[in-house]
Design an enzyme around this catalytic site. Sequence first.
Site, PDB file in Angstrom:
ATOM      1  N   GLU A   1      -3.993   0.473  -0.766  1.00 18.24           N
ATOM      2  CA  GLU A   1      -5.030  -0.556  -0.792  1.00 18.24           C
ATOM      3  C   GLU A   1      -6.431   0.041  -0.787  1.00 18.24           C
ATOM      4  OE1 GLU A   1      -2.801  -4.302   1.444  1.00 18.24           O
ATOM      5  OE2 GLU A   1      -4.315  -3.152   2.555  1.00 18.24           O
TER       6      GLU A   1
ATOM      7  N   HIS B   1       2.942  -1.576  14.789  1.00 17.95           N
ATOM      8  CA  HIS B   1       2.679  -0.833  13.546  1.00 17.95           C
ATOM      9  C   HIS B   1       2.242  -1.745  12.411  1.00 17.95           C
ATOM     10  CE1 HIS B   1       6.409  -2.473  12.043  1.00 17.95           C
ATOM     11  NE2 HIS B   1       6.530  -1.617  11.051  1.00 17.95           N
TER      12      HIS B   1
END
Length: 399
Positions: A166, A328
Amino acid sequence: MPILKQINKTRVPVKIYTEDIAPQAIDQLVNIANLPIVHHHVAAMPDVHLGIGATVGSVIPTLNAVIPAAVGVDIGCGMNAVRTSLTANDLPDNLYQIRSRIEARVPVGFNWHQRTVVNRSTVNGLDKPLDDLVGKHPAIMKMLKGFNHTWHRQLGTLGGGNHFIELCLDENDDVWIMLHSGSRGVGNVIGRYFINLAKKDMRRHQQHLPDANLAYFSEGSEHFADYVMAVNWAQEYAWVNRQEMMKLVVDALKASALPDFTLTKKAINCHHNYISHETHYGQRVLVTRKGAIRAGLGELGIIPGSMGARSYIVEGKGAKASFCSCAHGAGRSMSRTAAKRAFSVQDLAAQTAGVECRKDRGMLDEIPGAYKDIDQVMANQADLVNVVHTLKQVVCVKG
């Protein structure tokens, strides 16, 4: 927020940092907490959800033993992020070309490089310990077609599923590169091989387990040292894989019509499926973080949301009860199959509005609606981490 749920009717307690947890995941946590090898308690992070044998989002400290299926098959899976000197104003209105350049540089899904892209010294450094491992366990090579050819050329590749690359903007409109991947095909076969070996060992020693996927190796047993060595190798491979991908993404951006830029913050590279030797509650233990990152005091980590939600750069608080760990990511709220049934391509387009990404049926299982609310996950772990940066993606590459 503090621990929101605790289970005490087990051999060791289970401390859970959320109330949003499925009954099946609780059953898995109970199974783990009843194992004779678990030390002090089991910690479940706010993104906890059903896994195979062990819940994703669990932290499991074990005494002189390790559970291969708790580590899983994407050994060393984790995150890498770095801030650039670019800002939102430096990006074009149409980000398709940037996504295309990244996809051209970094193979995704089942694809890999046509030639080895990592420098020879790095490959040689990985090759010797792997050669020792497959010398003892030659069956590993038979599980991956073109074994050496494949692991060499998969270095610097993304894979599929929830792995991604990203471009994000932080609260100051600075551009970050963030990516998520692991140990690829070679890590998968190492994981599967030793999971099956542990199950065979348990049957041979007539050890009765609540779930066969919780089979473990005890220290001093025939395969314990080999498995720990294999996991450490796969974790190093995953680390190098992310480093190489980051270089390729930087190259892709430099080849785009963008201003010259530099990297302005040291890269954060953290595992979230791994084992580590640590000391907790007075004992030297093997900590398995299955879908959790280490959040020791002052340690930086990365907690991504879904492909339509915010992500966070965090600093650990060193919380004792979580074994210095935190979530996470957002964590799935529904299975991939359920997501494909529940959502349409139109839903995907709406939920990823403003993000340059694939918006086709192949991405439905990764739709943001299939994940928990990342903001609630973050609120539930306020005792575990401080937020340093808040990121929102503008480009997302998936396999």
